[in-house]
Design a protein around this motif. Structure first.
Motif, short mmCIF file in Angstrom:
data_model
loop_
_atom_site.label_atom_id
_atom_site.label_comp_id
_atom_site.label_asym_id
_atom_site.label_seq_id
_atom_site.Cartn_x
_atom_site.Cartn_y
_atom_site.Cartn_z
N ARG A 283 -5.65 -17.04 23.65
CA ARG A 283 -6.03 -15.51 24.04
C ARG A 283 -6.32 -15.53 25.35
N GLU A 284 -7.02 -16.67 25.80
CA GLU A 284 -7.42 -16.79 27.40
C GLU A 284 -6.32 -16.72 27.99
N GLY A 285 -5.19 -17.35 27.78
CA GLY A 285 -4.02 -17.73 28.59
C GLY A 285 -3.26 -16.38 28.50
N TRP A 286 -3.27 -15.37 27.52
CA TRP A 286 -2.71 -13.98 27.54
C TRP A 286 -3.55 -13.18 28.42
N MET A 287 -4.66 -13.13 28.41
CA MET A 287 -5.50 -12.35 29.10
C MET A 287 -5.52 -12.67 30.47
N ALA A 288 -5.32 -13.91 30.93
CA ALA A 288 -5.36 -14.47 32.40
C ALA A 288 -3.77 -14.21 32.91
N GLY A 289 -2.88 -14.19 32.04
CA GLY A 289 -1.64 -13.69 32.45
C GLY A 289 -0.76 -14.93 32.96
N ASP A 290 -1.29 -16.26 32.54
CA ASP A 290 -0.78 -17.53 33.25
C ASP A 290 0.00 -18.25 32.16
N ARG A 291 0.33 -17.70 30.93
CA ARG A 291 0.74 -18.83 30.05
C ARG A 291 2.05 -18.25 29.27
N PHE A 292 2.25 -16.82 29.07
CA PHE A 292 3.27 -16.26 28.23
C PHE A 292 4.27 -15.67 29.04
N GLY A 293 4.38 -15.60 30.34
CA GLY A 293 5.10 -14.90 31.33
C GLY A 293 5.27 -13.58 31.00
N GLU A 294 6.29 -12.93 31.95
CA GLU A 294 6.47 -11.59 31.82
C GLU A 294 7.47 -10.74 31.23
N VAL A 295 7.52 -9.57 30.65
CA VAL A 295 8.44 -8.93 30.01
C VAL A 295 9.15 -8.03 30.95
N SER A 296 10.30 -7.91 31.41
CA SER A 296 10.59 -7.20 32.35
C SER A 296 11.66 -6.04 31.66
N GLY A 297 11.43 -4.71 32.34
CA GLY A 297 12.28 -3.48 31.60
C GLY A 297 11.53 -2.62 30.70
N TYR A 298 10.28 -3.19 30.50
CA TYR A 298 9.37 -2.30 29.32
C TYR A 298 8.87 -1.18 30.17
N ASP A 299 8.80 -0.12 29.71
CA ASP A 299 8.27 1.12 30.53
C ASP A 299 6.84 1.29 29.88
N GLY A 300 6.03 0.54 30.39
CA GLY A 300 4.35 0.49 30.10
C GLY A 300 3.55 -0.41 30.16
N ASP A 301 2.29 -0.54 29.98
CA ASP A 301 1.46 -1.69 29.90
C ASP A 301 1.49 -2.58 28.74
N ARG A 302 1.27 -3.77 28.96
CA ARG A 302 1.17 -4.86 27.86
C ARG A 302 0.02 -4.59 26.89
N LEU A 303 0.01 -5.28 25.68
CA LEU A 303 -1.13 -5.04 24.74
C LEU A 303 -1.98 -6.00 25.11
N PRO A 304 -3.28 -5.63 25.32
CA PRO A 304 -4.50 -6.44 25.51
C PRO A 304 -4.87 -7.13 24.21
N ALA A 305 -5.22 -8.24 24.27
CA ALA A 305 -5.76 -9.18 22.90
C ALA A 305 -7.04 -8.54 22.51
N PRO A 306 -7.49 -8.52 21.10
CA PRO A 306 -8.44 -7.99 20.63
C PRO A 306 -9.46 -8.92 21.03
N GLU A 307 -10.78 -8.89 20.91
CA GLU A 307 -11.82 -9.65 20.96
C GLU A 307 -12.09 -10.67 19.85
N LEU A 308 -12.19 -11.99 20.07
CA LEU A 308 -12.51 -12.89 19.13
C LEU A 308 -13.56 -12.57 18.15
#
Length: 320
Positions: A283-308
Motif C-alpha cells: 500500500r505504501e509503495g502504491w501511494m508513494a508512486g515508487d513501486r508499481f510503475g505508471e499506466v500511460s494512455g488512461y484518461d483520468g486519475d489512478r485509484l487511491p488505496a483505501p485505509e488499512l
C-alpha cells in the motif's frame, strides 16, 4: 476490488448429504470501484473457503447493456503477489499496464497478467461493446514466486468437442488439450459449453480440487444442481467429473482446478501477501508512486488505496 466482506455468502450443500459430493457456494453482489460503479457477483473468496487450488478470487459479471450501465471503467490500480485472468463471453475491454502493454480482452481469448513484485493496469470497456459479460479471476502466487517479475500474456485457445461439450482450455490440461501459458502452480481453467440435455464426463487429475462456475443454464455437477452464478466445489480424489445440462438451451460454465494451495495468504484490496507487513508495504509503495510503475494512455486519475484496518490483517488458509 477488495475481498473484505462484512456479510459472508450462503453455502448450500447437496440435499440430505452429511458429507456433500459438491459444496455449493452462492454469489454475493459487490460494487466494483471506479468512476462508474459496476456490480459483480463474487463467489471466491468465501467465509468457508478462501481458495480452490491457487484460484483465490472469482468475479462474474453481466450480461450488462453498457448503454444503461455505463460499462467498465476501472482506473489504474496496483497488483502484487498474484496473477489476474480475464475471460469474456461478450464485449471488449481495453487493457493498459505499467509494462507498456496495450491489449484487448475479447471473447474466448485469455489475458493473463502476472503482478509479481508489482504492476499496475487499467480496464475499460470499448466503444464497440454493447453487452459486457465475463469473469475476472485471480491466482495466488506461491511464496517462492510471489515477487517474480511482472508479465503479460495473451492466448486464444482453439475450442474442442468432447461429446456434447465444447471446451476451451485457457490454463492447464483438459480433454487432451494443454494450454501453452505457463503457471506457477498446477492449475486448470476452461470454458465448457454443454449442448441442451447433454452430459459430459471429463477425465480430471485426482490430485486437483475443482470449482465449476455456472454462467447460464441449469447444470448438475456430480449429481448436485447448480443455478446460474453459483460455484460448485468438488474435493480432490476423483478422476472424473460429470456435468449435465438440464436445460433445453446451451449451458455455459467455467471450470477451475488445481492442487490444494496449502499456504496461508492475506488478500486485501488488490494485494496478496503473507503478512500484514507485506500488505502495508505494498500500500505504501502504491501511494508513494515508487513501486508499481505508471499506466500511460488512461484518461483520468489512478485509484487511491483505501485505509488499512485498525487491526492487523491475519493470514487465512484455503478452508477457514
Amino acid at each position: 476490488m477488495s475481498n473484505v466482506e462484512s456479510r459472508p455468502a450462503e453455502v448450500r450443500c447437496a440435499p440430505g448429504a452429511q458429507t456433500p459430493e459438491v459444496e455449493v457456494l452462492a454469489p454475493r453482489d459487490v460494487p466494483l470501484g471506479g468512476p462508474r460503479a459496476m456490480t459483480v457477483r463474487r463467489t471466491l473468496p468465501q467465509r468457508s473457503r478462501t481458495l480452490i487450488g491457487a484460484w483465490c478470487f472469482a468475479d462474474h459479471y453481466g450480461p450488462d447493456d453498457v448503454a444503461e450501465t455505463g460499462g467498465m471503467d476501472v482506473a489504474p490500480h496496483p497488483h502484487t503477489g498474484l496473477q489476474t485472468v480475464s475471460w469474456l463471453f461478450s464485449g471488449e475491454i481495453e487493457h493498459r499496464d505499467s509494462l507498456g502493454t496495450h491489449a484487448y480482452v475479447r471473447p474466448g481469448e485469455l489475458n493473463l497478467m502476472t503482478g509479481g513484485r508489482g504492476i499496475s493496469h487499467s480496464e475499460v470497456s470499448t466503444g464497440r461493446t454493447t453487452v459486457l459479460h465475463g469473469v475476472q479471476l485471480w491466482v495466488a502466487l506461491p511464496a517462492e514466486h510471489r515477487l517474480t517479475e511482472p508479465d503479460f500474456q495473451h492466448h486464444a485457445p482453439r475450442p474442442v468437442r468432447d461429446g456434447g461439450a465444447t471446451i476451451s482450455v485457457f490454463l492447464g490440461t483438459l480433454a487432451g488439450v494443454t494450454s501453452p501459458v505457463p503457471a506457477f502452480s498446477p492449475l486448470l481453467g476452461a470454458e465448457i459449453v454443454l449442448a441442451p440435455g447433454a452430459t459430459a464426463t471429463l477425465a480430471v487429475d485426482p490430485a486437483f480440487e475443482h470449482g465449476l462456475l455456472v454462467d447460464q443454464g441449469s447444470v448438475r455437477l456430480a449429481g448436485t444442481p447448480l443455478r446460474p452464478a453459483e460455484l460448485g466445489y468438488a474435493s480432490p480424489g476423483r478422476d472424473t467429473l460429470a456435468l449435465t445440462n438440464e436445460s433445453d438451451a446451451p449451458a455455459r460454465t467455467v471450470l477451475l482446478g488445481g492442487t490444494p494451495f496449502e499456504e496461508e495468504i492475506i488478500m486485501w484490496w488488490n494485494f496478496v501477501g503473507r503478512s500484514h507487513a507485506d500488505i502495508a508495504e505494498a500500500r505504501e509503495g502504491w501511494m508513494a508512486g515508487d513501486r508499481f510503475g505508471e499506466v500511460s494512455g488512461y484518461d483520468g486519475d489512478r485509484l487511491p488505496a483505501p485505509e488499512l484496518p485498525t487491526v492487523a490483517l491475519k493470514p487465512r488458509g484455503r478452508v477457514r
